[in-house]
Design a protein around this motif. Structure first.
Motif, PDB file in Angstrom:
ATOM      1  N   MET A 349      44.336  39.219  72.917  1.00  0.00           N
ATOM      2  CA  MET A 349      45.628  38.470  72.327  1.00  0.00           C
ATOM      3  C   MET A 349      46.415  39.658  71.738  1.00  0.00           C
ATOM      4  N   SER A 350      45.881  40.752  71.207  1.00  0.00           N
ATOM      5  CA  SER A 350      46.889  41.580  70.602  1.00  0.00           C
ATOM      6  C   SER A 350      47.771  42.313  71.844  1.00  0.00           C
ATOM      7  N   GLY A 351      47.195  42.511  72.943  1.00  0.00           N
ATOM      8  CA  GLY A 351      47.704  43.135  73.966  1.00  0.00           C
ATOM      9  C   GLY A 351      48.681  42.367  74.426  1.00  0.00           C
ATOM     10  N   TYR A 352      48.568  41.138  74.593  1.00  0.00           N
ATOM     11  CA  TYR A 352      49.726  40.349  75.056  1.00  0.00           C
ATOM     12  C   TYR A 352      51.047  40.082  73.993  1.00  0.00           C
ATOM     13  N   ILE A 353      50.634  40.202  72.817  1.00  0.00           N
ATOM     14  CA  ILE A 353      51.571  40.225  71.715  1.00  0.00           C
ATOM     15  C   ILE A 353      52.535  41.494  71.930  1.00  0.00           C
ATOM     16  N   MET A 354      51.744  42.538  72.157  1.00  0.00           N
ATOM     17  CA  MET A 354      52.520  43.845  72.170  1.00  0.00           C
ATOM     18  C   MET A 354      53.447  43.864  73.729  1.00  0.00           C
ATOM     19  N   ILE A 355      52.883  43.288  74.629  1.00  0.00           N
ATOM     20  CA  ILE A 355      53.717  43.180  75.724  1.00  0.00           C
ATOM     21  C   ILE A 355      54.988  42.469  75.732  1.00  0.00           C
ATOM     22  N   ALA A 356      55.013  41.186  74.895  1.00  0.00           N
ATOM     23  CA  ALA A 356      56.128  40.284  74.467  1.00  0.00           C
ATOM     24  C   ALA A 356      57.049  41.190  73.802  1.00  0.00           C
ATOM     25  N   MET A 357      56.517  41.798  72.858  1.00  0.00           N
ATOM     26  CA  MET A 357      57.696  42.685  71.864  1.00  0.00           C
ATOM     27  C   MET A 357      58.010  44.004  72.647  1.00  0.00           C
ATOM     28  N   ALA A 358      57.600  44.263  73.615  1.00  0.00           N
ATOM     29  CA  ALA A 358      57.743  45.833  74.052  1.00  0.00           C
ATOM     30  C   ALA A 358      59.250  46.023  74.564  1.00  0.00           C
ATOM     31  N   LYS A 359      59.779  47.168  74.256  1.00  0.00           N
ATOM     32  CA  LYS A 359      61.239  47.171  74.481  1.00  0.00           C
ATOM     33  C   LYS A 359      61.271  48.718  75.341  1.00  0.00           C
ATOM     34  N   SER A 360      60.152  49.421  75.501  1.00  0.00           N
ATOM     35  CA  SER A 360      60.024  50.801  75.995  1.00  0.00           C
ATOM     36  C   SER A 360      58.776  51.012  76.599  1.00  0.00           C
ATOM     37  N   THR A 361      58.919  51.899  77.815  1.00  0.00           N
ATOM     38  CA  THR A 361      57.378  52.157  78.531  1.00  0.00           C
ATOM     39  C   THR A 361      56.442  52.772  77.521  1.00  0.00           C
ATOM     40  N   ALA A 362      56.804  53.511  76.774  1.00  0.00           N
ATOM     41  CA  ALA A 362      55.601  54.234  75.716  1.00  0.00           C
ATOM     42  C   ALA A 362      54.781  52.946  75.256  1.00  0.00           C
ATOM     43  N   VAL A 363      55.475  52.097  74.718  1.00  0.00           N
ATOM     44  CA  VAL A 363      54.581  50.710  74.122  1.00  0.00           C
ATOM     45  C   VAL A 363      53.731  50.175  75.046  1.00  0.00           C
ATOM     46  N   MET A 364      54.480  49.895  76.033  1.00  0.00           N
ATOM     47  CA  MET A 364      53.679  49.151  77.091  1.00  0.00           C
ATOM     48  C   MET A 364      52.307  50.017  77.556  1.00  0.00           C
ATOM     49  N   MET A 365      52.392  51.186  77.549  1.00  0.00           N
ATOM     50  CA  MET A 365      51.473  52.031  77.942  1.00  0.00           C
ATOM     51  C   MET A 365      50.315  51.911  77.072  1.00  0.00           C
ATOM     52  N   LEU A 366      50.358  51.634  75.941  1.00  0.00           N
ATOM     53  CA  LEU A 366      49.332  51.481  74.772  1.00  0.00           C
ATOM     54  C   LEU A 366      48.535  50.087  74.937  1.00  0.00           C
ATOM     55  N   VAL A 367      49.279  49.145  75.615  1.00  0.00           N
ATOM     56  CA  VAL A 367      48.540  47.888  76.150  1.00  0.00           C
ATOM     57  C   VAL A 367      47.111  48.092  76.433  1.00  0.00           C
ATOM     58  N   PRO A 368      46.958  48.937  77.587  1.00  0.00           N
ATOM     59  CA  PRO A 368      45.484  49.111  78.169  1.00  0.00           C
ATOM     60  C   PRO A 368      44.640  49.426  77.193  1.00  0.00           C
ATOM     61  N   VAL A 369      45.185  50.362  76.067  1.00  0.00           N
ATOM     62  CA  VAL A 369      43.929  50.745  75.232  1.00  0.00           C
ATOM     63  C   VAL A 369      43.657  49.370  74.175  1.00  0.00           C
ATOM     64  N   VAL A 370      44.596  48.939  73.684  1.00  0.00           N
ATOM     65  CA  VAL A 370      44.444  47.656  72.897  1.00  0.00           C
ATOM     66  C   VAL A 370      43.712  46.717  73.352  1.00  0.00           C
ATOM     67  N   SER A 371      43.937  46.387  74.395  1.00  0.00           N
ATOM     68  CA  SER A 371      43.284  45.139  75.227  1.00  0.00           C
ATOM     69  C   SER A 371      41.948  45.668  76.295  1.00  0.00           C
ATOM     70  N   SER A 372      41.400  47.054  75.946  1.00  0.00           N
ATOM     71  CA  SER A 372      40.329  47.125  76.655  1.00  0.00           C
ATOM     72  C   SER A 372      39.180  46.251  76.582  1.00  0.00           C
ATOM     73  N   LEU A 373      38.912  45.652  75.395  1.00  0.00           N
ATOM     74  CA  LEU A 373      37.770  44.924  75.362  1.00  0.00           C
ATOM     75  C   LEU A 373      37.750  43.515  75.851  1.00  0.00           C
ATOM     76  N   ALA A 374      38.998  43.109  76.511  1.00  0.00           N
ATOM     77  CA  ALA A 374      39.047  41.607  77.044  1.00  0.00           C
ATOM     78  C   ALA A 374      37.921  41.228  78.001  1.00  0.00           C
ATOM     79  N   GLY A 375      37.505  42.007  78.827  1.00  0.00           N
ATOM     80  CA  GLY A 375      36.845  41.413  79.683  1.00  0.00           C
ATOM     81  C   GLY A 375      35.308  41.157  79.364  1.00  0.00           C
ATOM     82  N   ILE A 376      35.103  41.744  78.270  1.00  0.00           N
ATOM     83  CA  ILE A 376      33.552  41.610  77.504  1.00  0.00           C
ATOM     84  C   ILE A 376      33.235  39.995  77.391  1.00  0.00           C
ATOM     85  N   ALA A 377      34.389  39.339  76.747  1.00  0.00           N
ATOM     86  CA  ALA A 377      34.169  37.934  76.654  1.00  0.00           C
ATOM     87  C   ALA A 377      33.941  37.070  77.744  1.00  0.00           C
ATOM     88  N   GLY A 378      34.688  37.542  78.893  1.00  0.00           N
ATOM     89  CA  GLY A 378      34.319  36.603  80.106  1.00  0.00           C
ATOM     90  C   GLY A 378      32.635  36.757  80.648  1.00  0.00           C
TER      91      GLY A 378
END
Length: 492
Positions: A349-378
């Protein structure tokens, strides 16, 4: 060597997902280019970002064509999944696994032709989607692979094997996206589709020549005998009966009365899977369009790098972080698994919020780190779902889930491919806030599920000899039966 002996269907999913993830961004870019060429010349299409109004118009029309391709794939795919998923319980998993791979080969050939001849009508690209769908699509492939893993594992190691299988999605996605970006940029788009064809052909060869059947002859004969007995009581025979019986089993498997609250929990897990697919459809449909739009205006290679980084981070969490947690947690409990699921959902969820608010490539490239645990739930929730049904119901149960997820994918495509153009003018990332909200709803359901599971299984109240006693959980291997010890409450 031990890890190599455990490898079964993982290469199949790896190859299939690699080819699929190579196709998705390239196909969207091909659509974008073909839509633009319908009304504008090549010089404008190459510099579309310099014409904001035209860019919005082309992206809106492309979004609607993406929806049409999804409909052409998912409607026949949903129908075939209800038939083939339950059929795998009777005829074996291996043949059913091969079906979607053959469809993917046909789809790659047609996409390659369309990319060679960009002046061909866009509607010809629908042939690829239909070919993949009529052969079962991603849903049938996933059902057969997950059922295969369930057949060959016991409950003590199933969650870890589900994690390994899930990691193939992210590893395959990573390599697929990197290959797609580099091949499309350095060679050509038709070369990408040619590579996809070879990958799927390799997967077909592996399934037919190397992969052993997971269901024993006895298990398959038992399921066929049940069909034969039911057939004698009815009026229909032959293929028609088999199809209808498979569909009946698929549609009823989640509504059969079960002990404790298993039916309720199974339905809750299906709701979670549906909501997750709604959210995932928004991600899949819009990420390329969103990152191509200003202010990001990414190139094909940058999009591939971003998606690859996100998949690498999630694969590392499944292959390294989750096994380490299981290794060091000598007394694993289902409660800990629920907590891990909640953390994974919060990360997503935190990763998607960052994507929605991102205005620069630097912010977008932090999304993989923030959302790295997403696959464990599935992985955790998929393993839990497999433990709530009988072994001969696995294919039908996963097929029913896949049908619901396919329907949600279609609904999500309709919603997001109409919502995105409508919100481009005031907030291009608004759709990703809706995706984050859907993940938040899933988190709330998991928290309720955790409470209900603990209340029913882990800490039930027992009336014994007229006195109330508490069952205290002393040890749980969450993949085995819960061991409870009755401790009488001492008198004050």
């Amino acid at each position: 060597m031990g890890c190599c002996r455990q490898v079964t269907v993982e290469p199949v999913l790896f190859l299939f997902i690699t080819s699929l993830m190579m196709q998705i961004p390239v196909t969207q870019l091909l659509l974008l280019h073909k839509v633009c060429l319908e009304e504008h010349d090549d010089s404008i299409c190459e510099e579309l970002g310099n014409y904001p109004q035209l860019e919005n118009q082309v992206q809106s029309k492309t979004s609607h064509w993406i929806l049409k391709l999804n409909l052409a794939m998912n409607i026949p795919g949903a129908i075939m999944c209800t038939i083939l998923g339950a059929a795998s319980d009777k005829f074996g998993r291996r043949t059913i696994i091969a079906f979607p791979l053959i469809g993917a080969c046909v789809a790659s050939i047609n996409f390659m032709i369309n990319s060679f001849y960009t002046d061909l009508p866009i509607r010809y690209m629908l042939i690829s989607s239909f070919a993949l769908g009529i052969c079962g699509g991603m849903g049938t492939c996933q059902v057969a692979l997950v059922s295969y893993i369930t057949d060959i594992t016991d409950s003590s190691n199933r969650t870890k094997r589900f994690g390994m299988l899930e990691s193939m999605v992210f590893l395959g996605g990573t390599i697929g996206l990197l290959l797609a970006g580099s091949i499309a940029q350095k060679i050509s788009i038709p070369a990408v589709y040619a590579c996809c064809f070879l990958l799927n052909l390799t997967a077909v060869g592996y399934v037919m020549a190397i992969l052993p059947e997971s269901l024993s002859t006895k298990q398959r004969l038992s399921s066929k005998l049940e069909d034969a007995m039911a057939k004698r009581r009815g009026w229909m025979s032959g293929f028609g009966f088999s199809v209808l019986e498979n569909m009946r089993k698929t549609f009823t498997v989640c509504f059969v009365e079960r002990e404790n609250k298993k039916r309720k929990w199974l339905l809750l897990l299906q709701v979670i899977a549906m909501l997750h697919m709604l959210a995932l459809s928004g991600d899949m449909e819009l990420t390329v369009l969103y990152t191509k739009h200003t202010p990001l205006s990414w190139s094909t290679f940058t999009i591939a790098v971003y998606m690859a980084l996100r998949n690498i981070a999630r694969a590392a969490a499944l292959l390294i972080t989750m096994p380490l947690l299981f290794h060091f947690k000598s007394q694993r409990t289902q409660d800990n698994d629920f907590n891990l699921t909640i953390v994974g959902l919060a990360s997503n969820m935190s990763g998607y919020i960052m994507i929605a608010m991102a205005k620069s490539t630097a912010v977008m490239m932090l999304v993989p780190v923030v959302s790295s645990l997403a696959g464990i739930a599935g992985a955790v929730l998929g393993s839990l779902r497999s433990k709530l049904v009988e072994p001969d119901e696995m294919g039908a149960m996963f097929a029913f889930g896949s049908l619901l997820e396919t329907m949600c994918h279609l609904i999500g495509s309709v919603i997001f491919n109409n919502l995105y153009p409508a919100t481009l003018d005031f907030m291009p990332g608004f759709s990703f806030l809706i995706v984050a909200a859907l993940i938040g709803i899933i988190m709330c359901i998991v928290i309720y599920f955790k409470w209900d599971y603990e209340d029913t299984i882990l800490f039930p109240k027992v009336i014994s000899n007229g006195e109330q006693t508490d069952n205290l959980l002393t040890y749980v291997d969450s993949d085995e039966e819960v061991e409870l010890y009755d401790l009488k409450s001492s008198e004050g």
